[in-house]
Structures are given as structure tokens and as C-alpha cells.
Design a protein around this motif. Structure first.
Motif, PDB file in Angstrom:
ATOM      1  N   ASP A  69       0.932  -1.102   0.044  1.00  0.00           N
ATOM      2  CA  ASP A  69       0.046   0.149   0.007  1.00  0.00           C
ATOM      3  C   ASP A  69       0.791   1.254   0.030  1.00  0.00           C
ATOM      4  O   ASP A  69       1.718   1.430   0.492  1.00  0.00           O
ATOM      5  N   PRO A  70       0.333   2.355  -0.741  1.00  0.00           N
ATOM      6  CA  PRO A  70       1.241   3.564  -0.660  1.00  0.00           C
ATOM      7  C   PRO A  70       1.260   4.173   0.651  1.00  0.00           C
ATOM      8  O   PRO A  70       2.329   4.924   0.928  1.00  0.00           O
ATOM      9  N   ASP A  71       0.373   4.194   1.415  1.00  0.00           N
ATOM     10  CA  ASP A  71       0.319   4.740   2.822  1.00  0.00           C
ATOM     11  C   ASP A  71       0.525   3.641   4.142  1.00  0.00           C
ATOM     12  O   ASP A  71       0.153   2.754   4.165  1.00  0.00           O
ATOM     13  N   PHE A  72       1.080   4.627   4.911  1.00  0.00           N
ATOM     14  CA  PHE A  72       1.279   3.788   6.236  1.00  0.00           C
ATOM     15  C   PHE A  72      -0.029   4.364   7.145  1.00  0.00           C
ATOM     16  O   PHE A  72      -0.152   5.561   7.097  1.00  0.00           O
ATOM     17  N   SER A  73      -0.656   3.431   7.755  1.00  0.00           N
ATOM     18  CA  SER A  73      -1.666   3.994   8.776  1.00  0.00           C
ATOM     19  C   SER A  73      -1.376   3.282  10.067  1.00  0.00           C
ATOM     20  O   SER A  73      -0.849   1.934  10.091  1.00  0.00           O
ATOM     21  N   PHE A  74      -1.204   3.863  11.278  1.00  0.00           N
ATOM     22  CA  PHE A  74      -1.069   3.580  12.568  1.00  0.00           C
ATOM     23  C   PHE A  74      -1.985   2.709  13.253  1.00  0.00           C
ATOM     24  O   PHE A  74      -3.243   3.194  13.675  1.00  0.00           O
ATOM     25  N   ALA A  75      -2.111   1.347  13.337  1.00  0.00           N
ATOM     26  CA  ALA A  75      -3.266   0.543  13.568  1.00  0.00           C
ATOM     27  C   ALA A  75      -3.353   0.810  15.045  1.00  0.00           C
ATOM     28  O   ALA A  75      -4.926   0.783  15.463  1.00  0.00           O
ATOM     29  N   ALA A  76      -2.559   1.071  15.743  1.00  0.00           N
ATOM     30  CA  ALA A  76      -2.932   1.240  17.360  1.00  0.00           C
ATOM     31  C   ALA A  76      -3.758   2.501  17.817  1.00  0.00           C
ATOM     32  O   ALA A  76      -4.262   2.734  18.891  1.00  0.00           O
ATOM     33  N   SER A  77      -4.025   3.364  16.718  1.00  0.00           N
ATOM     34  CA  SER A  77      -4.965   4.383  16.956  1.00  0.00           C
ATOM     35  C   SER A  77      -6.343   4.160  16.139  1.00  0.00           C
ATOM     36  O   SER A  77      -7.215   5.155  16.212  1.00  0.00           O
ATOM     37  N   TYR A  78      -6.415   3.080  15.576  1.00  0.00           N
ATOM     38  CA  TYR A  78      -7.763   2.742  14.983  1.00  0.00           C
ATOM     39  C   TYR A  78      -8.780   2.715  15.984  1.00  0.00           C
ATOM     40  O   TYR A  78      -9.944   3.336  15.810  1.00  0.00           O
ATOM     41  N   LEU A  79      -8.575   2.453  17.326  1.00  0.00           N
ATOM     42  CA  LEU A  79      -9.754   2.430  18.247  1.00  0.00           C
ATOM     43  C   LEU A  79     -10.248   3.913  18.662  1.00  0.00           C
ATOM     44  O   LEU A  79     -11.024   4.330  18.943  1.00  0.00           O
ATOM     45  N   TRP A  80      -9.094   4.895  18.289  1.00  0.00           N
ATOM     46  CA  TRP A  80      -9.405   6.327  18.401  1.00  0.00           C
ATOM     47  C   TRP A  80      -9.895   6.861  17.470  1.00  0.00           C
ATOM     48  O   TRP A  80     -11.042   7.772  17.487  1.00  0.00           O
ATOM     49  N   VAL A 134      -0.336   8.350  23.621  1.00  0.00           N
ATOM     50  CA  VAL A 134       0.008   9.509  22.614  1.00  0.00           C
ATOM     51  C   VAL A 134       1.088   9.587  22.155  1.00  0.00           C
ATOM     52  O   VAL A 134       1.504   9.788  21.066  1.00  0.00           O
ATOM     53  N   MET A 135       2.123   9.280  23.155  1.00  0.00           N
ATOM     54  CA  MET A 135       3.494   9.522  22.924  1.00  0.00           C
ATOM     55  C   MET A 135       3.831   8.234  21.867  1.00  0.00           C
ATOM     56  O   MET A 135       4.821   8.602  21.148  1.00  0.00           O
ATOM     57  N   PHE A 136       3.531   7.294  22.210  1.00  0.00           N
ATOM     58  CA  PHE A 136       3.839   6.268  21.194  1.00  0.00           C
ATOM     59  C   PHE A 136       3.353   6.513  19.779  1.00  0.00           C
ATOM     60  O   PHE A 136       4.190   6.400  18.907  1.00  0.00           O
ATOM     61  N   GLU A 137       2.111   7.091  19.817  1.00  0.00           N
ATOM     62  CA  GLU A 137       1.460   7.416  18.318  1.00  0.00           C
ATOM     63  C   GLU A 137       2.496   8.264  17.752  1.00  0.00           C
ATOM     64  O   GLU A 137       2.944   8.328  16.579  1.00  0.00           O
ATOM     65  N   TYR A 138       3.037   9.374  18.605  1.00  0.00           N
ATOM     66  CA  TYR A 138       3.908  10.564  17.945  1.00  0.00           C
ATOM     67  C   TYR A 138       4.892  10.049  17.667  1.00  0.00           C
ATOM     68  O   TYR A 138       5.468  10.343  16.376  1.00  0.00           O
TER      69      TYR A 138
END
Ligand code: FAD
Length: 388
Positions: free
Chosen positions: A44-55, A377-381
Motif C-alpha cells: 500500500d502507498p500509505d502507512f496507517s497506525f493501527a494502534a490508533s484505530y480505536l481512537w 499518545v507519545m507512542f503514536e507520536y
């Protein structure tokens, strides 16, 4: 005899542009000078952060906030190839991507896990999952529309990505309904295929998560393996069935098909690797993150979690860079890490410790607090902003 400059030029191929692959490619680029090539391949061309899907599900994030184009890595000197890895030959450290063959001196395999929701008849048609970005977004609208009824949250097999996620999902759905002042009209029932929440982390963590659920009046029913679903009803292995108005599920997983079809796969289909160096049986080939099977002292595998994929990525990158620079490779993944448990209302719990502990993992649980939520939030950052 003159030695050509080219013989000093090494190529590191990183397969997978998820948490592990992106962290590994970045770290390699920082550790290696520019004559060496770092190539990252992702379908896929994009990265998306699965750990934030619940947000995304709970409305705290928009998809654009947690998605980045992988091509952005090129400005850092990482070559990015967007394409499907069709075959993988670890003996020769060669892959074929959309018909084109590429070889490398070092290969890092971080291809994650495939969802296997299709193994449970009717599940995908009857339910919705927060384990994909689109599903999380659809769930946000569906949960916001709920005013009464029965929501079932199910883990569709004992093995899935992120042991905390389905428990967080139930707690966050509860918080959404409370914020909408409709919670008293809605039953939330959580059926897990496993006998206790986050069992790999030990009985204390399971008990703490169970009490988080009961404090919020979420009806928790463990050891319930779903076998099929149809509109408005799910069936379990013990012969029982249950009605629902909204079905929310965590899908089972299987190894990525390109790995299963390669000699890198163990009999289970996952990749066996040294649990400290992540080296596989093939020289110069490493495996990190969800596609590995790293057995713990209790017989279960290390949980599939981004924090582990990330930590392993840095270890492998440092050791590859040291090897290329003719230094001793000393970095080691020690099994320490933790999982956040988002509970809503701006708080999260945290189960952390030594998953390589003997005779069993030594993991302690920190009660939900604002501080732990900010830790996530820091992990996401760290992943989205720092690496992309
Ligand atoms: C809802 C949810 C919540 C989560 N919450 C947390 C959390 O709070 N904390 C935590 O630590 N972890 C969490 N996780 C788990 C975490 O997201 C994963 O453990 C992590 O993404 C694993 O990283 P990885 O690099 O191994 O695999 P991935 O991030 O899955 O990356 C694999 C990449 O390989 C690519 N790929 C696969 N096959 C091919 C192919 N044939 N060709 C080309 N590319 C291919 C995929 O497209 C993907 O981009 C959560 C997961 C989910 C689903």
C-alpha cells in the motif's frame, strides 16, 4: 589488487512498511552512510497506525491524522518501492515485487499478519471490525447512532493482533454510549475465545482487566469460540447462540501468504527467529514484528504488538549497521515492553514488564490514569511524527 568502491556498497531490503519496517528503515538510514542503500517495500502507498484505530472508532482521531504516504521516507534517503511482494527466497535474499526481482545483502522481514475473518462463516457480513481503518470509521457512525439494544464484542479466535484491543474496544464503546447518555438502554457483552483477558501477561493482569470490565457493567464471557454468524445472531462452539443489534469483532490472523509459501515459514507458517537477535536460520535474513513466532516460557508466543515490532526493529537495524561497519553486533531484544489499555474518558491502564521472564513473564498492571493515556499518545507520536 584494486578493490572497487562498489564492493563496499551494501543493500538492505526491508519488507513491509508497517510499524516494524518503517522504524527499521529509518534507524538503518541514520546508522549507515549514504553509499549504502536502504530499500523499503510495501504493497500500500500509505502507512496507517493501527494502534490508533480505536481512537478513530471513538471519534478522537480522523483517518488523515494517523495516515502518512510512505514515499515521504524518500526525503530521508530511503528508497521506497510500492508493490506486492510475490515471492521471497531467503537463501538468496531475493524477492520478486510485481514481476521485478531484487536482491540484497541483508533482508529484514516485517510483513505483519493477514486477517482471516473469512474462516468464520458470515462474520464479515454480519459484523464490523475496528482492526481495519475503514471498519473503525464505519463503527464510529454506527455506535453514535445506537440508542438502545445489544452490542456484542467478540474475539474471533485466541490468536489476534494486540491482546488488549478487544477489551479496549468494549471500554471505549461503553464510554461513547455514556457520553451520549444512552448507556442504560444498551447491553454490552464481550465474548472472548481465550479464557481470560491478556492471559499471556499473567493472572494479575487478567484479573485487573476483568474488573475494569465489570466496573463498567460490561458482561464478560470468556472461552466462547464463535463458529459462525448471520444477520442479528452469532453461534458458539459450545452450541449456544446469541442475538445482537451490533456485532463488533477482532478477526483471527494467519501468516502472510508470501511467507507461508516460502522456505522462511516454520511448520506453523510463521517465522522462527532468535528471540534476542531476530536472526533467522538464513544468513543475513531477520524477521521482526507480527510475522514472527517467538515462544515464551509459558508456551504461548510473544503477543503481536507494535511496541515489540518497534523495539525489535531498532535491534536488527543496529546489528545490521554494525555488521556492515565491521563492528561487533551487540544489540539484543530483551522481551521488555508493555500494552496500553485505553479505558475512555482520557485514561489508559498499562500492563508492562519482562515477557521473557522465567519461569513465566513478570508483567505488572498500572491502573487507568491520564498519564498512561498520554503514554499511548507519545507512542503514536514517536511512530507517526518521528519516523514519517
Ligand atoms: C485495532 C488495533 C489496535 C492495536 N493497538 C496496539 C497498541 O495499542 N499497542 C501496540 O503495541 N500494538 C497495537 N496493535 C498491534 C500493532 O498494530 C501491530 O503489532 C504492528 O502493526 C505490527 O507491526 P509489523 O511491522 O509487524 O506489521 P504491520 O504494521 O502490520 O506491517 C506489515 C506491512 O507489510 C505489508 N505487506 C504484507 N504483505 C505484503 C506483500 N506481500 N507485499 C508488500 N507488502 C506487504 C502490509 O501492507 C503492512 O504495511 C494494534 C493492532 C490493532 C489491529
Amino acid at each position: 589488487m584494486a578493490v572497487s568502491k562498489e564492493s563496499f556498497r551494501k543493500t538492505v531490503l526491508v519488507l513491509g512498511g508497517g510499524v516494524g519496517g518503517v522504524a527499521c528503515a529509518n534507524r538503518l538510514r541514520r546508522r549507515l552512510d549514504r553509499r549504502h542503500r536502504v530499500i523499503l517495500v510495501n504493497k500500500d502507498p500509505d502507512f496507517s497506525f493501527a494502534a490508533s484505530y480505536l481512537w478513530v472508532m471513538s471519534g478522537k482521531r480522523q483517518p488523515t491524522q494517523i495516515t502518512r504516504p510512505l514515499k515521504a521516507l524518500e526525503r530521508r534517503g530511503i528508497e521506497v518501492v510500492i508493490g506486492n511482494i510475490e515471492t521471497l527466497d531467503p537463501s538468496n535474499r531475493t524477492v520478486v515485487v510485481d514481476g521485478r526481482q531484487t536482491s540484497a545483502d541483508h533482508l529484514v522481514v516485517s510483513l505483519g499478519a493477514e486477517y482471516a475473518a473469512d474462516t468464520i462463516p458470515g462474520l464479515q457480513e454480519a459484523g464490523e471490525t475496528f482492526a481495519i481503518l475503514d471498519g473503525a470509521q464505519r463503527l464510529n457512525s454506527k455506535i453514535k447512532a445506537v440508542t438502545k439494544g445489544r452490542i456484542l464484542v467478540v474475539t474471533a479466535a485466541p490468536l489476534y493482533r494486540c491482546p488488549a484491543a478487544p477489551y479496549e474496544a468494549a471500554l471505549l464503546i461503553d464510554a461513547m454510549l455514556r457520553n451520549n447518555h444512552v448507556r442504560e438502554n444498551v447491553d454490552i457483552v464481550l465474548h472472548s475465545a481465550e479464557p481470560a483477558p491478556m492471559g499471556v501477561a499473567g493472572a494479575n493482569v487478567s484479573a485487573a482487566v476483568t474488573s475494569m470490565l465489570s466496573d463498567r457493567k460490561i458482561d464478560y464471557r470468556p472461552s466462547q469460540q464463535i463458529t459462525s454468524a448471520q444477520s442479528g445472531r452469532v453461534n458458539f462452539a459450545a452450541g449456544e447462540s446469541e442475538a445482537f443489534d451490533l456485532l463488533v469483532y477482532m478477526p483471527p490472523i494467519r501468516p502472510p501468504s508470501v511467507i507461508s509459501a516460502s522456505s522462511l515459514a516454520s511448520p506453523s507458517g510463521w517465522i522462527n527467529a532468535d528471540r534476542n537477535t531476530l536472526a533467522t536460520q538464513f544468513p543475513g535474513v531477520y524477521a521482526i514484528g507480527d510475522n514472527t513466532h517467538l515462544p515464551l516460557s509459558i508456551g504461548k508466543p510473544l503477543p503481536r504488538a507494535g511496541v515489540f515490532a518497534h523495539a525489535q526493529a531498532l535491534v536488527v537495524a543496529d546489528n545490521i549497521a554494525a555488521t556492515i561497519r565491521h563492528q561487533t553486533a551487540t544489540a539484543s531484544f530483551d522481551g521488555h515492553g508493555g500494552c496500553f489499555i485505553e479505558t475512555g474518558f482520557g485514561k489508559a491502564g498499562y500492563g508492562s514488564g519482562d515477557f521473557y521472564g522465567e519461569p513465566s513473564p513478570t508483567v505488572s498492571i498500572h491502573q487507568p490514569s491520564r498519564r498512561r493515556h498520554l503514554g499511548k499518545v507519545m507512542f503514536e507520536y514517536n511512530v507517526i511524527r518521528r519516523w514519517l
